[in-house]
Enzyme design. Sequence first.
Site, PDB file in Angstrom:
ATOM      1  CG  ASP A 231      -1.970   1.060   1.219  1.00 44.51           C
ATOM      2  OD1 ASP A 231      -1.977   1.869   0.279  1.00 44.51           O
ATOM      3  OD2 ASP A 231      -2.796   1.081   2.145  1.00 44.51           O
ATOM      4  CG  ASP A 242      -4.833   5.255  -0.205  1.00 43.54           C
ATOM      5  OD1 ASP A 242      -4.011   4.335  -0.322  1.00 43.54           O
ATOM      6  OD2 ASP A 242      -5.503   5.449   0.823  1.00 43.54           O
ATOM      7  CG  HIS A 311      -9.927   6.949   3.322  1.00 42.91           C
ATOM      8  ND1 HIS A 311      -9.124   7.755   2.548  1.00 42.91           N
ATOM      9  CD2 HIS A 311      -9.302   5.735   3.360  1.00 42.91           C
ATOM     10  CE1 HIS A 311      -8.060   7.078   2.155  1.00 42.91           C
ATOM     11  NE2 HIS A 311      -8.143   5.845   2.626  1.00 42.91           N
ATOM     12  CG  HIS A 319      -7.868   8.782   6.620  1.00 36.86           C
ATOM     13  ND1 HIS A 319      -7.403   8.025   7.672  1.00 36.86           N
ATOM     14  CD2 HIS A 319      -7.647   8.035   5.515  1.00 36.86           C
ATOM     15  CE1 HIS A 319      -6.925   6.879   7.239  1.00 36.86           C
ATOM     16  NE2 HIS A 319      -7.066   6.859   5.921  1.00 36.86           N
ATOM     17  CD  GLU A 344      -8.240   1.519   2.823  1.00 33.88           C
ATOM     18  OE1 GLU A 344      -7.211   0.820   2.745  1.00 33.88           O
ATOM     19  OE2 GLU A 344      -8.263   2.624   3.402  1.00 33.88           O
ATOM     20  CD  GLU A 440      -6.617   2.220  -0.443  1.00 31.22           C
ATOM     21  OE1 GLU A 440      -7.049   3.264   0.092  1.00 31.22           O
ATOM     22  OE2 GLU A 440      -5.554   1.667  -0.091  1.00 31.22           O
TER      23      GLU A 440
END
Length: 459
Positions: A231, A242, A311, A319, A344, A440
């Site tokens: 990640d 992300d 998120h 976030h 995710e 994700e």
Amino acid sequence: STQSTWEFKRNLMENPAEPPSPNTQAPPPQKEAQQPAVVDVASSKLPADATPPAAAKAKKRRKKRSGAAVSSAATASCTSTPTATTTATSPSVRLVQTEPPTIPIFQLYPNGGPEGEILSHPGEFNRWRTTSEECRERDRVTQNLLADVRLAAEVHRQTRLDAQKWIRPGIKLIDMCRRMEATTKQILQNHGLERGWAFPTGCSLNHVAAHYTPNSGDDTVLQYGDVMKVDFGTHINGRIVDCAWTVTFDPVYDRLLAAVREATNTGLREAGIDVRVCDIGAAIQEVMESHEVEIRGKTFQVRAIQNLCGHSIDPYRIHAGKSVPVCNNGDQTKMEEGEFFAIETFGSTGSAKVHEDMECSHYMKAFDAPPARTVRLPRARQLLQHIDANYNTLAFCRRWLDEAGETKHIMALKNLCDAGIVQPYPPLVGRPGSYIAQFEHTFILRPTCKEVLSRGPDY
């Protein structure tokens, strides 16, 4: 024939021509240079777009010479090292990324990165968006705003596609992270807060779900039977991508990965403008927990980890406030037009909850941190200056501080955490002996559609 030619010459020598008589008309004098005939298109029988034979031949010769010059230039550009100058002086020649990636992304895509995967907004209440002229106009206006995040997504794609070729059992995780971060830095041309890493490279193993990256001195080695979640994030001007995937080598985990990948794609499909996040979570959980996996003779139901969520993402804020659950938690919050989200999902063969444990490696300055004047320790103030200049509200890790020369930082970092300026994010772990997988993607809710920015040929 040759014989006739020689007979003609012999007769000419034996009977020379007599001088012309006064009554004989002399031939007209020849011009020094014959001018090409001009064709009057209006009166000629040639079509209007016809070209005289002589001009056509000359044009053909010029085209041939021009083609040879272009071919020579293209050959030279392909055999030499690609540079920004090559792109500028030869716009028709497109650069291709090297293996491993070394060419900066701005040379490959000077006008912005490629568009991601396009998906429709779900629900009958969103059908009008595809044909609304007003939505289309708003969509056109936002295209320039997407240039940065599309480039960041392309950097992520190129880095991970390269990493998938050389990540193998036996590699030290710290070496793997450094190599991936070096690749990202090379093609993104990291520059302060303008562009660079969005957060450290996570490589959580087996029952560890997230927020683990090796600290200096950690010599953990990747094994054949490990389940590793990779990640990492990239950003340009604070626009964060992300994105994560799971690495395994033993095919016994294939069904676990398939379950989590399908659950993530379900979340992407169900997300949309004015959709409630609890409905997305319910769909994710239904898909994920419909799978079972058999590992070494034991059958496990794949369980969605309920306290790990997707998120929303804002500039320089990973976030941003809204969460996307992986179960129906009753949250009535709706997604809105123009928002960025990361979907995710985590699937486990163990419990449906994770908790904080192990040595902390991830840290991030609080978005609403108290003023720096509350810090009294001089070493802590010095460390905060480094954090503000290089990461600000983006996540960082202790290894990065060591590599930047901030080696003796433990007490100063603890002081910043105690003051509430920096927040620690310890590893999140599940039940020992279980296996957790993750996938994700980052997407944006455009007025007319969803664009999955981080989608690639791998997942």
